[in-house]
Design an enzyme around this catalytic site. Structure first.
Site, PDB file in Angstrom:
ATOM      1  CG  LEU A 110      -2.123  -1.406   1.183  1.00 14.17           C
ATOM      2  CD1 LEU A 110      -2.924  -1.064   2.357  1.00 14.17           C
ATOM      3  CD2 LEU A 110      -2.681  -1.519  -0.156  1.00 14.17           C
ATOM      4  CB  ILE A 112       7.151   1.891  -5.513  1.00 12.06           C
ATOM      5  CG1 ILE A 112       6.125   0.884  -5.244  1.00 12.06           C
ATOM      6  CG2 ILE A 112       8.508   1.290  -5.882  1.00 12.06           C
ATOM      7  CD1 ILE A 112       6.431  -0.067  -3.994  1.00 12.06           C
ATOM      8  CG  HIS A 136      -5.691  -0.946  -8.669  1.00 13.33           C
ATOM      9  ND1 HIS A 136      -5.481  -0.482  -7.406  1.00 13.33           N
ATOM     10  CD2 HIS A 136      -7.121  -0.607  -9.086  1.00 13.33           C
ATOM     11  CE1 HIS A 136      -6.470   0.610  -7.165  1.00 13.33           C
ATOM     12  NE2 HIS A 136      -7.347   0.331  -8.110  1.00 13.33           N
TER      13      HIS A 136
END
Ligand code: GAR
Length: 191
Positions: free
Chosen positions: A90, A93, A107
């Site tokens: 979650l 990145i 997703h």
């Protein structure tokens, strides 16, 4: 000791880890690809336990370690990771990972619908039902520096019945994920 595989996947997961488990099981016995590590920001994530149960070492990190990068890169290097797979992870990145490894994400909606910061897990299925959608699905995409915006590699959809509960929608979406994500990962790595 077993010789290292040609390609090694490090999975990042924050939660239950049912996708992580499906991916690990899919690659058991694969001659070219294996899952070498599971990394999680959540000390109570079931994902870590699921990995350990399948003999995949797991590592926990906190936000400063994630942002700083040296511990994460050290783990990935020692595990000889070649690719990163996000499976219910979650946090956004950071660039140092994007610049070092190819990264893929799943997703649970048909992006660009129901994506972006704060859209994850059952929140998405709530939003889909509230919007009165007749179909939903999954999107598998490359990861860039923004939430849910990388190049789309694969999508699959399912019908929603008006009588479907949020949980039923979630179960249908999860079933699609288990069916497709490991195969898409394999094709992405071997392309
Ligand atoms: C999955 O449905 C995955 O697509 C979603 O979190 C769930 C994790 O389930 N990911 C996102 O929402 C990312 N934005 P799991 O922990 O049981 O695999």
């Amino acid at each position: 000791m077993e010789s290292p595989k040609k390609f090694n996947i490090a999975i990042f997961a924050s939660g239950n880890g049912t996708n992580a488990e499906a991916i690990i099981k899919y690659f058991l016995g694969n001659e070219q690809i294996s899952v070498c590590a599971l990394l999680s920001n959540n000390p109570s994530a079931k994902a870590s336990q699921r990995a350990e149960n399948l003999d995949v070492p797991s590592y926990i990190f906190d936000k400063p370690q994630f942002l700083n990068g040296s511990m994460i890169l050290d783990v990935l290097k020692k595990a000889q990771a070649t690719h990163i797979v996000l499976a219910g992870f979650l946090w956004l990145i950071p660039d140092y990972l994007i610049n070092t490894y190819p990264i893929i994400n799943i997703h649970p909606s048909l992006l660009p619908k129901f994506g972006g910061k704060g859209m994850y897990g059952s929140k998405i299925h709530h939003a889909v039902k509230e919007a009165g959608e007749f179909i939903t699905g999954i999107t598998i995409h490359e990861v860039n520096g923004n939430f849910d915006e990388g190049k789309i590699l694969f999508q699959a959809s399912i019908a929603i019945e008006t009588s479907d509960s949020i949980e039923q929608i979630g179960n249908k979406v999860h079933a699609l994920e288990y069916q497709h994500y490991p195969v898409v990962i394999e094709n992405w790595i071997l392309k």
